[in-house]
Design an enzyme around this catalytic site. Sequence first.
Site, PDB file in Angstrom:
ATOM      1  N   TYR A 114       0.812  -1.224   0.000  1.00  0.00           N
ATOM      2  CA  TYR A 114       0.000   0.000   0.000  1.00  0.00           C
ATOM      3  C   TYR A 114       0.845   1.273   0.000  1.00  0.00           C
ATOM      4  CZ  TYR A 114      -3.788  -3.141   1.321  1.00  0.00           C
ATOM      5  OH  TYR A 114      -4.706  -4.155   1.341  1.00  0.00           O
ATOM      6  N   HIS A 152      -4.165   6.346  -1.275  1.00  0.00           N
ATOM      7  CA  HIS A 152      -4.768   6.331   0.063  1.00  0.00           C
ATOM      8  C   HIS A 152      -3.726   6.591   1.151  1.00  0.00           C
ATOM      9  CE1 HIS A 152      -8.736   5.950   1.506  1.00  0.00           C
ATOM     10  NE2 HIS A 152      -8.769   4.682   1.844  1.00  0.00           N
ATOM     11  N   PHE A 204      -4.999  -0.156   9.746  1.00  0.00           N
ATOM     12  CA  PHE A 204      -5.679  -0.018   8.468  1.00  0.00           C
ATOM     13  C   PHE A 204      -6.630   1.175   8.556  1.00  0.00           C
ATOM     14  CE2 PHE A 204      -3.969  -4.202   7.856  1.00  0.00           C
ATOM     15  CZ  PHE A 204      -3.572  -4.173   6.531  1.00  0.00           C
ATOM     16  N   ASN A 263      -9.690   2.128   7.916  1.00  0.00           N
ATOM     17  CA  ASN A 263     -11.044   2.204   8.462  1.00  0.00           C
ATOM     18  C   ASN A 263     -11.106   2.080   9.977  1.00  0.00           C
ATOM     19  OD1 ASN A 263     -11.617   2.350   5.777  1.00  0.00           O
ATOM     20  ND2 ASN A 263     -12.685   0.399   5.645  1.00  0.00           N
ATOM     21  N   ASN A 293     -13.678   6.870   5.302  1.00  0.00           N
ATOM     22  CA  ASN A 293     -13.889   5.972   6.441  1.00  0.00           C
ATOM     23  C   ASN A 293     -12.893   6.178   7.574  1.00  0.00           C
ATOM     24  OD1 ASN A 293     -16.174   4.738   5.363  1.00  0.00           O
ATOM     25  ND2 ASN A 293     -14.944   3.325   4.165  1.00  0.00           N
TER      26      ASN A 293
END
Length: 198
Positions: free
Chosen positions: A15, A20, A66, A68, A114
């Site tokens: 990631y 993001h 993470f 969220n 989120n």
Amino acid sequence: MIKLIVGLGNPGAEYEATRHNAGFWLVDQLARMGGATLRVEGRFHGLAARARLWDQEVWLLKPSTFMNRSGLAVVSLARFYKILPDEIVVVHDEMDLPAGSAKLKRGGGAGGHNGLKDISAHLGTQDYWRLRLGVGHPRNAPGGAGAGREDVVNFVLKPPRREEQEAIDAALDRCIEPLGLLARGDAERAMAQLHTAR
């Protein structure tokens, strides 16, 4: 006064370069500036460091929960060090801004993000600072007309195109001085400078 700067993103090498993770990129840059090393802090559910920035001590945090579930990390560090919500800046990717744009605001809704939703739920308030880093939107990408939810998820979990990355990197550099003004309590000047920067 700002005592905690949180960069949002997802942990793991897969990631690291995705849109993001734009919040992580700025916190990494601040850690380098402040000569600080982000270390795993289990009690804070993330990587944290105390850095000397703008002539004051500022906590830096990259949640490892993470995206969220970012609220757990933020509230754990904030409660431990008695940091109030209005002393926190959350740095996050923003699809409603073009790549290379950045906006600073206090409070407001999550706008479908989120990570912000979870932070607001854990803090019990939306009254914290957000530094919104524009990463563009899939509807504006080549062939992106009529982008749906799945397209949005795929978009933020992919690396920016080269020209987008260059624009985002330039925006990260432009955020440093306004963040310093905010950290010293001059929110009005911080926003004016960031929002008129080119």
